[in-house]
Write a protein that holds these residues in place. Structure first.
Motif, mmCIF file in Angstrom:
data_model
loop_
_atom_site.group_PDB
_atom_site.id
_atom_site.type_symbol
_atom_site.label_atom_id
_atom_site.label_comp_id
_atom_site.label_asym_id
_atom_site.label_seq_id
_atom_site.Cartn_x
_atom_site.Cartn_y
_atom_site.Cartn_z
ATOM 1 N N UNK A 225 -3.188 -3.018 -24.504
ATOM 2 C CA UNK A 225 -2.981 -4.020 -25.562
ATOM 3 C C UNK A 225 -4.190 -4.078 -26.484
ATOM 4 N N UNK A 226 -5.392 -4.003 -25.906
ATOM 5 C CA UNK A 226 -6.594 -4.128 -26.731
ATOM 6 C C UNK A 226 -6.749 -2.923 -27.652
ATOM 7 N N UNK A 227 -6.381 -1.738 -27.202
ATOM 8 C CA UNK A 227 -6.450 -0.555 -28.061
ATOM 9 C C UNK A 227 -5.458 -0.687 -29.212
ATOM 10 N N UNK A 237 -14.051 2.085 -33.577
ATOM 11 C CA UNK A 237 -15.075 2.060 -32.537
ATOM 12 C C UNK A 237 -14.566 1.340 -31.287
ATOM 13 N N UNK A 238 -13.773 0.275 -31.491
ATOM 14 C CA UNK A 238 -13.226 -0.443 -30.340
ATOM 15 C C UNK A 238 -12.118 0.361 -29.663
ATOM 16 N N UNK A 239 -11.377 1.135 -30.449
ATOM 17 C CA UNK A 239 -10.371 2.021 -29.851
ATOM 18 C C UNK A 239 -11.052 3.002 -28.903
ATOM 19 N N UNK A 240 -12.141 3.614 -29.381
ATOM 20 C CA UNK A 240 -12.836 4.576 -28.532
ATOM 21 C C UNK A 240 -13.525 3.897 -27.358
ATOM 22 N N UNK A 241 -14.017 2.678 -27.565
ATOM 23 C CA UNK A 241 -14.605 1.937 -26.444
ATOM 24 C C UNK A 241 -13.565 1.665 -25.369
#
Length: 273
Positions: A225-227, A237-241
């Motif tokens: 969900x977060x991705x 950057x958050x997708x990769x995190x």
């Protein structure tokens, strides 16, 4: 106790370190849009912010912590792992006895194998519309999809393990007067354990893949969900995190399962102690 082979670990780090270095150089030189491909440093910074507990604005005025730190990673990871564990346990609990029966009984195998072979190629993702229709939104459809993803690897490997028991063992047990029950419990089942554990390892990996997809559709928390949320806001950057978090969790689970397999299969020939 197994000793770390530092030389082997060092050799294994050469390619990842080289790729990260090249990635950082490309990002630093501005050859790519940072919104499309952020630098490794930006990804690590976002991952740390994703991990740390939330800091109220009043405690860090004017700092990047006031907006970047969320503490969502721990909550999302717990949610994803709960769904993985629940779905896998349900799927494995159904697949294991069924696989043992199909492997031990030619009649049961002939009766159920055609249905299993028809359903097995259908990916769990194809069940998403039915899962939402049957269970609505939230954890139930996600757990249902994960259970399907874990079911068939455990089932197929269990069947293969029981059906591929060396005939010498079976004939020897029968010559010694073993009953059918003893033959199954003391010969066929132990001999099938390596196959079963391989199915468990594959099933857990499949469950971890399915949970990410199901969280993008049916729930409002978790790593998947977060991705998806980060994609909506173009937070690459958050997708990769999130992807890094998935990889780290997956690696940890796989290492744990592999160590469990090695422990349970100490007796198996060819396995180093």
């Amino acid at each position: 106790m197994t000793k770390f082979n530092w030389r082997e670990i060092g050799v294994g780090l050469i390619v990842p370190v080289a790729l990260i270095t090249i990635w950082q150089l490309i990002a630093s030189m501005g050859w790519v849009n940072p919104h499309v491909l952020p630098s490794p440093a930006a990804v690590v910074e976002r991952w740390i912010a994703y991990l740390l507990p939330q800091v109220p604005y009043s405690e860090a005025p004017g700092s990047w912590l006031a907006w970047a730190v969320s503490g969502e990673l721990i909550i999302d990871s717990i949610g994803s792992m709960f769904r993985v564990a629940s779905g896998f346990l349900i799927g494995a609990a159904l697949a294991l006895p069924l696989g043992l029966m199909m492997g031990a009984s030619p009649r049961v195998y002939a009766l159920l194998n055609p249905l299993a072979q028809v359903l097995r190629p259908i990916p769990p993702i194809a069940y998403i519309p039915l899962a939402i229709l049957w269970f609505g939104l939230g954890n139930p459809p996600a757990v249902f999809l994960i259970a399907i993803g874990a079911f068939f690897p455990v089932l197929i490997n269990t069947i293969a393990g029981v059906r591929h028991v060396d005939g010498i063992y079976i004939r020897a047990a029968r010559n010694l007067g073993a009953s059918q029950r003893t033959l199954f419990l003391r010969v066929m089942l132990p001999a099938a354990v390596p196959y079963i554990l391989s199915g468990v390892r594959i099933g857990i990996g499949t469950a971890f893949i399915v949970v990410i997809v199901s969280e993008m559709i049916a729930v409002n928390n978790g790593l998947g969900f977060r991705i998806l949320e980060a994609r909506e806001y173009f937070w690459s950057d958050k997708i990769m995190a999130g992807m890094i978090s998935i990889g780290m969790l997956g690696l940890t689970i796989d290492i744990g399962v592999n160590k469990l397999n090695n422990h349970l299969l100490r007796w198996h020939r060819g396995l180093e102690h």
